[in-house]
Design an enzyme around this catalytic site. Structure first.
Site, PDB file in Angstrom:
ATOM      1  N   CYS A  20      -9.051 -12.710  18.778  1.00  0.00           N
ATOM      2  CA  CYS A  20      -9.520 -11.464  19.363  1.00  0.00           C
ATOM      3  C   CYS A  20     -10.899 -11.164  18.776  1.00  0.00           C
ATOM      4  CB  CYS A  20      -8.579 -10.314  19.009  1.00  0.00           C
ATOM      5  SG  CYS A  20      -6.884 -10.597  19.527  1.00  0.00           S
ATOM      6  N   ARG A  79      -9.364  -8.522  10.814  1.00  0.00           N
ATOM      7  CA  ARG A  79      -9.416  -9.537   9.751  1.00  0.00           C
ATOM      8  C   ARG A  79     -10.363 -10.666  10.147  1.00  0.00           C
ATOM      9  NH1 ARG A  79      -3.285  -8.852   9.782  1.00  0.00           N
ATOM     10  NH2 ARG A  79      -3.132  -6.891   8.654  1.00  0.00           N
ATOM     11  N   CYS A 102      -3.747 -17.783  14.650  1.00  0.00           N
ATOM     12  CA  CYS A 102      -3.419 -17.007  15.832  1.00  0.00           C
ATOM     13  C   CYS A 102      -3.533 -17.906  17.050  1.00  0.00           C
ATOM     14  CB  CYS A 102      -4.386 -15.844  15.980  1.00  0.00           C
ATOM     15  SG  CYS A 102      -3.947 -14.436  14.950  1.00  0.00           S
ATOM     16  N   LYS A 104      -3.159   4.614   6.986  1.00  0.00           N
ATOM     17  CA  LYS A 104      -3.383   5.187   8.307  1.00  0.00           C
ATOM     18  C   LYS A 104      -3.354   6.712   8.271  1.00  0.00           C
ATOM     19  CE  LYS A 104      -1.191   1.161  10.313  1.00  0.00           C
ATOM     20  NZ  LYS A 104      -0.736   0.580   9.015  1.00  0.00           N
ATOM     21  N   ASP A 118      -7.444   3.899  10.183  1.00  0.00           N
ATOM     22  CA  ASP A 118      -6.998   3.219   8.972  1.00  0.00           C
ATOM     23  C   ASP A 118      -8.127   3.426   7.959  1.00  0.00           C
ATOM     24  OD1 ASP A 118      -5.281   1.805   7.368  1.00  0.00           O
ATOM     25  OD2 ASP A 118      -4.913   0.240   8.870  1.00  0.00           O
ATOM     26  N   ARG A 127       7.231  -0.021   1.760  1.00  0.00           N
ATOM     27  CA  ARG A 127       7.106  -1.125   2.701  1.00  0.00           C
ATOM     28  C   ARG A 127       5.893  -1.981   2.380  1.00  0.00           C
ATOM     29  NH1 ARG A 127       5.692   3.758   4.307  1.00  0.00           N
ATOM     30  NH2 ARG A 127       4.138   4.198   5.909  1.00  0.00           N
ATOM     31  N   ARG A 158       0.818  -1.202   0.000  1.00  0.00           N
ATOM     32  CA  ARG A 158       0.000   0.000   0.000  1.00  0.00           C
ATOM     33  C   ARG A 158       0.851   1.251   0.000  1.00  0.00           C
ATOM     34  NH1 ARG A 158      -4.316  -0.706   3.925  1.00  0.00           N
ATOM     35  NH2 ARG A 158      -5.043  -1.732   2.038  1.00  0.00           N
ATOM     36  N   TYR A 159       1.927   1.231   0.765  1.00  0.00           N
ATOM     37  CA  TYR A 159       2.799   2.394   0.895  1.00  0.00           C
ATOM     38  C   TYR A 159       3.993   2.230  -0.027  1.00  0.00           C
ATOM     39  CZ  TYR A 159       0.149   3.252   5.197  1.00  0.00           C
ATOM     40  OH  TYR A 159      -0.840   3.491   6.110  1.00  0.00           O
ATOM     41  N   ASP A 199     -11.815  -0.408  13.384  1.00  0.00           N
ATOM     42  CA  ASP A 199     -12.141  -0.471  11.951  1.00  0.00           C
ATOM     43  C   ASP A 199     -13.624  -0.740  11.701  1.00  0.00           C
ATOM     44  OD1 ASP A 199      -9.625   0.021  10.932  1.00  0.00           O
ATOM     45  OD2 ASP A 199      -9.017  -2.086  11.087  1.00  0.00           O
ATOM     46  N   CYS A 222     -10.968  -8.459  16.049  1.00  0.00           N
ATOM     47  CA  CYS A 222     -10.021  -8.618  14.935  1.00  0.00           C
ATOM     48  C   CYS A 222     -10.507  -7.892  13.692  1.00  0.00           C
ATOM     49  CB  CYS A 222      -9.832 -10.098  14.623  1.00  0.00           C
ATOM     50  SG  CYS A 222      -8.631 -10.371  13.312  1.00  0.00           S
TER      51      CYS A 222
END
Ligand code: PLP
Length: 438
Positions: free
Chosen positions: A140, A145, A136, A348, A341, A127, A123-124, A304, A143
């Site tokens: 969570c 995702r 995981c 972000k 985000d 990086r 995206r950037y 999000d 999450c």
């Protein structure tokens, strides 16, 4: 070093039919093997009871978003007040997760769209995010995702990771690789060693980062072996995910100590969560505990727009209010950057209270954290140069390679033309002791 609380002892005994040792409890594979995935087990191990109506609704949630928690993380729940407990709220399924808001999205950050190669989100400019694990150690509830949780509970095949590595090899703009998932520390040390070794062979990759929640939910994953492996691949940075001061237990502090002692710079990414940490006092205590343990608060995320998270969202104003309570009030390095985000993959976006009140061509009017209004006088002379990128003619020093540091020693110093030393004198020389210093 306390390893067991009474509750931990009790949970461990229930899991292992009394046949449990401290080394079991501290073995991350034992923890994973005994992860709690059923509501009944959750209730039994904690000695709590839900009413049947509620249990029914929770079972429905589980069909869409599964449950998984390590015995360690489960053991942190305060049974007396479990409904308000931050660990309970982050790990236990709620019927509200099935309420999908009109503007909710399954992939709000467009991570799947911005993916030029399997597992890569680019995206950037310089990086990439590299998803090297789909699993995981716990799920969570908040999450981002969530769409993927419990989906393909497997480590991506080596060929898939090879394709991601290939993308990075072929794109010299990538100087920073962020390993994510899932949780990359779900991979074995050997497998992770292989990924890091391959990345290190790529000349343009300057740094590697790992995003992991292990220090929070399974601190026993941070073993001496893991540390020794990671150390070989420096510079490695790690970002973790504490959301509440209660999560900084003796075990997790120990994990952070091992990582920091290995020279790994540590950061923390929190998510602002309604009913969990949407409070200035909680956040201030969290950032203080983090820096005490050599972890730099990095980001505070606005929750999000992923499906199933609506009950966790706060208004943006709550985040700004928390920042207002941190900036100036505590050490600069204890203050994270509050970000949204951007939906649709915009990346972000930092958000701060406003400090700039007004400005003219020669003065700026500002306010500080106390509300004091102040001015800053602009420089009278500032030659704003027209930058046409003709760097050869520029007076700024554009030699960007490291400055060279020479240090000659011994007789070489006396011979060197660039050194003014005229004599070398043994320590404790009597003649020098007798000298007047004036
Ligand atoms: C967050 C993120 C990064 C890293 O961003 P930093 O601001 O450098 O920490 C990189 N790629 C994607 C897709 C991200 O979401």
């Amino acid at each position: 070093m306390p390893i067991y609380s009474e509750r931990q002892q009790n949970i461990a005994e229930q899991i292992s039919d009394n046949d449990v040792t401290i080394s079991n409890w501290r073995d991350w594979r034992w923890q994973l093997k005994n992860s709690v995935e059923k509501v009944e087990t959750f209730e039994r191990l904690l000695g709590i009871e839900l009413d049947p109506m509620e249990r029914g609704k929770i079972e429905l949630t589980l069909k869409k978003f599964p449950l998984s928690i390590t015995p360690y993380y489960l053991s942190l729940i305060d049974v007396e007040d479990f409904r308000n407990d931050p660990v309970f709220l982050q790990s236990f399924p709620m019927p509200e997760e099935l309420e999908i808001g009109k503007k909710d999205m399954s992939d709000p950050l467009a991570e799947d769209k911005d993916s030029p190669a399997p597992g890569i989100t680019h995206r950037y400019p310089d990086r990439v995010l590299f998803h090297i694990s789909n699993v995981c150690s716990m799920y969570c509830r908040h999450c981002t995702r969530k769409r993927k949780v419990g989906d393909v509970d497997s480590i991506p095949a080596k060929e898939q990771i090879e394709q991601g590595l290939d993308y990075i090899r072929k794109n010299p703009v990538v100087r920073d690789v962020l390993l994510s998932g899932g949780d990359p520390l779900m991979l074995s040390d050997d497998y992770l060693d292989w990924v890091l070794t391959e990345l290190r062979k790529i000349e343009h990759v300057q740094i590697v980062r790992i995003g992991t929640r292990m220090p929070v939910v399974l601190p026993y994953r941070i073993t001496e072996d893991l540390i020794n492996m990671l150390k070989k691949h420096h510079p490695v940075w790690i970002n973790t995910h504490f959301n509440h001061p209660r999560e900084l237990t003796a075990s997790s502090r120990e994990a952070l100590r091992l990582l920091a002692d290995a020279g790994i710079p540590l950061g923390n990414q929190s998510v602002l969560l309604a009913g969990i940490n949407d409070c200035q006092r909680i956040m201030k205590s969290l950032v203080h505990k983090l820096v005490e343990n050599r972890v730099r608060p990095y980001y505070l995320y606005q929750c999000d727009l992923s499906e199933g998270l609506s009950h966790f969202r706060t208004p943006v104003g709550k985040g700004v209010e928390i920042m207002e309570g941190l900036i100036g009030h505590t050490s600069g390095f204890a203050v994270p950057t509050y970000v949204i985000d951007a939906p649709g993959g915009g990346g972000k976006i930092p958000l701060n209270p406003n400090y700039l009140i007004s400005l003219s061509t020669n003065k700026v009017v500002l306010r500080n954290y106390e509300g004091v209004i102040t001015t800053y006088q602009e420089p009278e002379k500032y030659e704003s140069s027209f930058c046409d990128r003709k760097c050869d003619e520029c007076h700024l020093q554009l030699k960007l390679e490291d400055a060279e540091e020479f240090r000659s020693t011994g007789i070489e110093t006396l011979l060197a033309d660039y050194d003014d030393t005229i004599s070398l004198t043994p320590e404790g020389n009597d003649r020098f002791e007798r000298r007047n210093d004036d």
